[in-house]
Every structure is written in structure tokens, then in C-alpha cells.
Design an enzyme around this catalytic site. Structure first.
Site, PDB file in Angstrom:
ATOM      1  CD  GLU A   1      14.368   3.226  22.459  1.00  0.00           C
ATOM      2  OE1 GLU A   1      15.526   2.915  22.119  1.00  0.00           O
ATOM      3  OE2 GLU A   1      13.555   2.421  22.946  1.00  0.00           O
TER       4      GLU A   1
ATOM      5  CG  ASP B   1       9.690   1.460  27.240  1.00  0.00           C
ATOM      6  OD1 ASP B   1      10.853   1.762  27.569  1.00  0.00           O
ATOM      7  OD2 ASP B   1       9.401   1.005  26.121  1.00  0.00           O
TER       8      ASP B   1
ATOM      9  CE  LYS C   1      15.064 -10.957  17.420  1.00  0.00           C
ATOM     10  NZ  LYS C   1      15.592 -10.562  18.715  1.00  0.00           N
ATOM     11  N   GLY C   2       8.998 -13.933  17.744  1.00  0.00           N
ATOM     12  CA  GLY C   2       8.249 -15.151  17.482  1.00  0.00           C
ATOM     13  C   GLY C   2       6.817 -15.113  17.936  1.00  0.00           C
TER      14      GLY C   2
ATOM     15  CG  HIS D   1      20.096  -3.640  25.509  1.00  0.00           C
ATOM     16  ND1 HIS D   1      20.211  -3.046  24.282  1.00  0.00           N
ATOM     17  CD2 HIS D   1      19.039  -4.475  25.431  1.00  0.00           C
ATOM     18  CE1 HIS D   1      19.269  -3.519  23.479  1.00  0.00           C
ATOM     19  NE2 HIS D   1      18.542  -4.382  24.155  1.00  0.00           N
TER      20      HIS D   1
ATOM     21  N   GLY E   1       5.177  -7.222  29.134  1.00  0.00           N
ATOM     22  CA  GLY E   1       4.629  -5.928  28.793  1.00  0.00           C
ATOM     23  C   GLY E   1       3.276  -6.083  28.127  1.00  0.00           C
TER      24      GLY E   1
ATOM     25  NE  ARG F   1      15.567  -3.959  27.048  1.00  0.00           N
ATOM     26  CZ  ARG F   1      14.247  -3.892  27.137  1.00  0.00           C
ATOM     27  NH1 ARG F   1      13.657  -4.280  28.251  1.00  0.00           N
ATOM     28  NH2 ARG F   1      13.530  -3.436  26.143  1.00  0.00           N
TER      29      ARG F   1
ATOM     30  NE  ARG G   1       7.083  -0.629  22.316  1.00  0.00           N
ATOM     31  CZ  ARG G   1       6.499  -1.702  22.845  1.00  0.00           C
ATOM     32  NH1 ARG G   1       6.999  -2.893  22.611  1.00  0.00           N
ATOM     33  NH2 ARG G   1       5.440  -1.576  23.628  1.00  0.00           N
TER      34      ARG G   1
END
EC number: 2.7.1.11
Length: 360
Positions: free
Chosen positions: A237, A142, A79-80, A284, A116, A287, A186
Site C-alpha cells: 500500500e 509489517d 490513536k491518542g 484488515h 510496533g 490482521r 505502511r
């Protein structure tokens, strides 16, 4: 070797298995071979916003436990965006110069960014603006970073998804059910197709290949007619509904996330009275955990190669795995396009050769 003496390292984006072995390789190569300092930046670029920056010196003696440790000892965030950073009042501001200032406060001669395609693209933009010497290492479960056959974290995720199919097969057979396993992916279906082949799935659905519910149901009925009372379906997904609609949900923080294709398929199959279904969303779990030997090897090879690129002053490069060896490419080439599953590639041909339904 130039005048490089002090390098930084950070992990950015989602966590995965193999990050800690990669960090370990960077530290061992940089400190023990070149005699450099290695500074670990915590919580990705967010660590650069703190005053002083959130960072720690990394020493070889700290590295032994990292070989088998999941996650990342440095922490991470997905995020961010520095160029549109969310503030407490909901506004977005450009904090890129604040992060560049944090980098300068650490006195770094170069930075290794493990991420990534999205994370590496942001780091490259910061590097160009701040005149950083950047080398990238690809990581993503991924496996969709361009121009690399393998990214850190992918193999472990496939192992976990394959083990899930191995376990689900017995309960599916015991209850004569269709069991649907929803895995991450994703944009691409690399986990689904690799684990689906390895785990004996009867149906593999990936975003790169369209499908129909009628054909899915026909495959299940055909198996039933041959005395095969159960079926295993693995689905990425990112697969959409038959009509092309993405399936997402909004979490408590207002974030839009993929998820729900497994339940959608279950409802469609049940509504046609084809079979009783159950859905497992692996989430998760893919992961986490101990990195596989392959991810440890890839992390080690990438870490050593990234340090060597700095020693050779080859910057704005990303290490890649191609033709059974580590190479490097310009970061611009690596992030230009993501790597989807090739609908005409070997794995698709293999799955179809085994009689697995992949779509139309």
C-alpha cells in the site's frame, strides 16, 4: 528476581494475530514460575487515563482459549499520543502525567509493552518520565521493527496474503485478466515480497524499489506473447505512483490513510489497452483470524523472555528474534531505524532469480 511482585501488560498500536498467545505466555511464566501478579491494562495507555485505571488481573486458567484467538483480549488503540492527546474540542494537550499517575495507581513494579516501533517509542518516553521499569515486545504485520528478524503478527499476515494469491490465480486464469492484490505495508514491503514469492506473483511492487508503468506493461505483454493469458501483481500500500506521489484518502473522521495504489495501477494498465484488470484490496483481513503456528511460537518465546528480563531486572530492553533465538537489545537501538526490505537482500535476489519483476 529482586522485589518484583506485580507486573502490567498492555497491547498498543494496530492489532494482529499472535497478541493473545503472547499475553498467555507472559501470564503462564510470571504466575506459575515466579509467583507474580499480572495486571492486564485495557485499551493500551488509554486504560491508564480512567479512574480507576481500566485493568484486570490475569490468571493462568483464563489463558487456554487465547492460543488460537486472534486480536487482543486487552483491546488496543493506535490513536491518542499521550504527549499530544486529542480533546473533544479539537485541542491537543499533554496527558502523559495522567497516564503515569494511572500506572502508579495500579502499583506496578514493571510493564511489558507489546507494540510496533511507534508504540514502543511512546512507551519508552513515558517510562523515562515516570520512572517505569519497561520491557518491550515487537509486534507488527509489517515486520519493520528494527533489529528483529520477526515480529508478532507478520507470519499470519503473509499466510493470508499468500492464500489470497493462491485463490486469485484461478480466477485470473479463467478470465484472462491481470489481477492486482494490494496488501498492507505502511513503510516497508515485507508482506508483499514474502507473499509474492510464496504465492507465485508475476510482478511484486514494494516501496523500496522504483518501477515504471511501461515495464509493468511490458512484463504482462511478454507473458501474453508466450501464451500466458493472465498475470498476478502484488503491491504494498505504501508504493507511490510512478511520479513519486503517495496515494492516500481521508476517512470520515478526518484521518489520512494509505490506499489506492492498486486502483492506480489498474487504471494505468487499462489505459494502455494491455489487459483487463481487477483489483483486490486485502485490508484488515491480514490482521485478523487464527494466529499461525509460527506466530504462536514467536509470541510464546517473546513472552517468556520478556518476563525473564524483568526477573533479571534488565529494563529498557526489547526482546528480538535473531539467528533462530530470542535475544534482547536496548529499546533505543530497536526504535532508532525501521527495517525496510533490503534491495540487495536474499528475498529480492530470489524473486529476480525466479523471473519476477520487482522494478528497476
Amino acid at each position: 528476581m529482586g522485589d518484583t511482585k506485580r507486573i502490567g501488560i498492555l497491547t498498543s498500536g494496530g492489532d494482529c494475530a499472535g497478541l493473545n498467545p503472547t499475553i498467555r505466555a507472559v501470564v503462564l511464566r510470571a504466575v506459575e514460575h515466579y509467583g507474580w501478579e499480572v495486571i492486564g491494562i485495557q485499551q493500551a495507555t488509554h486504560g491508564l487515563l480512567k479512574d480507576p485505571p481500566a485493568a484486570m488481573a490475569l490468571q493462568p486458567q483464563q489463558m487456554s482459549p487465547l492460543l488460537t484467538a486472534g486480536g487482543t483480549m486487552l483491546g488496543t488503540t493506535n490513536k491518542g499520543n499521550p504527549f499530544a492527546f486529542p480533546m473533544p474540542d479539537g485541542t491537543l494537550i499533554d496527558r502523559s502525567e495522567d497516564m503515569i499517575d494511572g500506572y502508579r495507581k495500579l502499583g506496578l513494579d514493571a510493564l511489558i509493552g507489546i507494540g510496533g516501533d511507534g508504540s514502543i517509542a511512546i512507551l519508552r518516553k513515558l517510562a523515562q518520565q515516570g520512572n517505569w521499569n519497561l520491557v518491550g515486545i515487537p509486534k507488527t504485520i509489517d515486520n519493520d521493527v528494527g533489529v528483529t528478524e520477526r515480529s508478532v503478527g507478520f507470519d499470519t499476515a503473509v499466510n493470508i496474503a499468500t492464500e489470497a494469491l493462491d485463490r486469485l490465480q484461478f480466477t485470473a486464469a479463467s478470465h484472462s485478466r491481470v489481477i492486482i492484490l494490494e496488501v498492507m505495508g505502511r513503510d516497508a514491503g515485507h508482506i508483499a515480497i514474502s507473499a509474492g514469492i510464496a504465492g507465485g506473483a508475476d510482478i511484486i511492487l514494494i516501496p523500496e524499489i522504483p518501477y515504471t508503468i511501461d515495464n509493468v506493461c511490458a512484463i504482462i505483454k511478454e507473458r501474453q506473447s508466450k501464451g500466458k493469458n493472465y498475470s498476478l501483481i502484488i503491491v504494498a500500500e505504501a508504493v507511490r505512483t510512478e511520479g513519486g506521489d503517495p496515494l492516500t484518502h481521508t476517512d470520515g473522521l478526518g484521518e489520512c490513510r494509505l490506499g489506492g495504489i492498486g486502483q492506480y495501477l489498474s487504471e494505468q494498465i487499462c489505459s494502455r489497452h494491455v489487459a483487463e484488470t481487477r483489483v483486490t484490496v486485502l485490508g484488515h483481513v491480514q490482521r485478523g483470524g487464527i494466529p499461525s503456528p509460527s506466530d504462536r511460537l514467536i509470541g510464546a518465546a517473546f513472552g517468556v523472555a520478556a518476563v525473564d528480563l524483568i526477573a533479571e531486572r534488565q529494563f529498557d530492553q526489547m526482546v528480538t528474534w535473531q539467528n533462530r533465538q530470542v535475544m534482547s537489545v536496548p529499546i533505543a537501538d530497536a526504535i532508532a531505524h525501521y527495517r525496510a526490505v533490503d534491495p540487495t537482500g536474499t528475498l529480492v535476489k530470489t524473486a529476480r532469480g525466479l523471473g519476477i519483476y520487482l522494478g528497476d
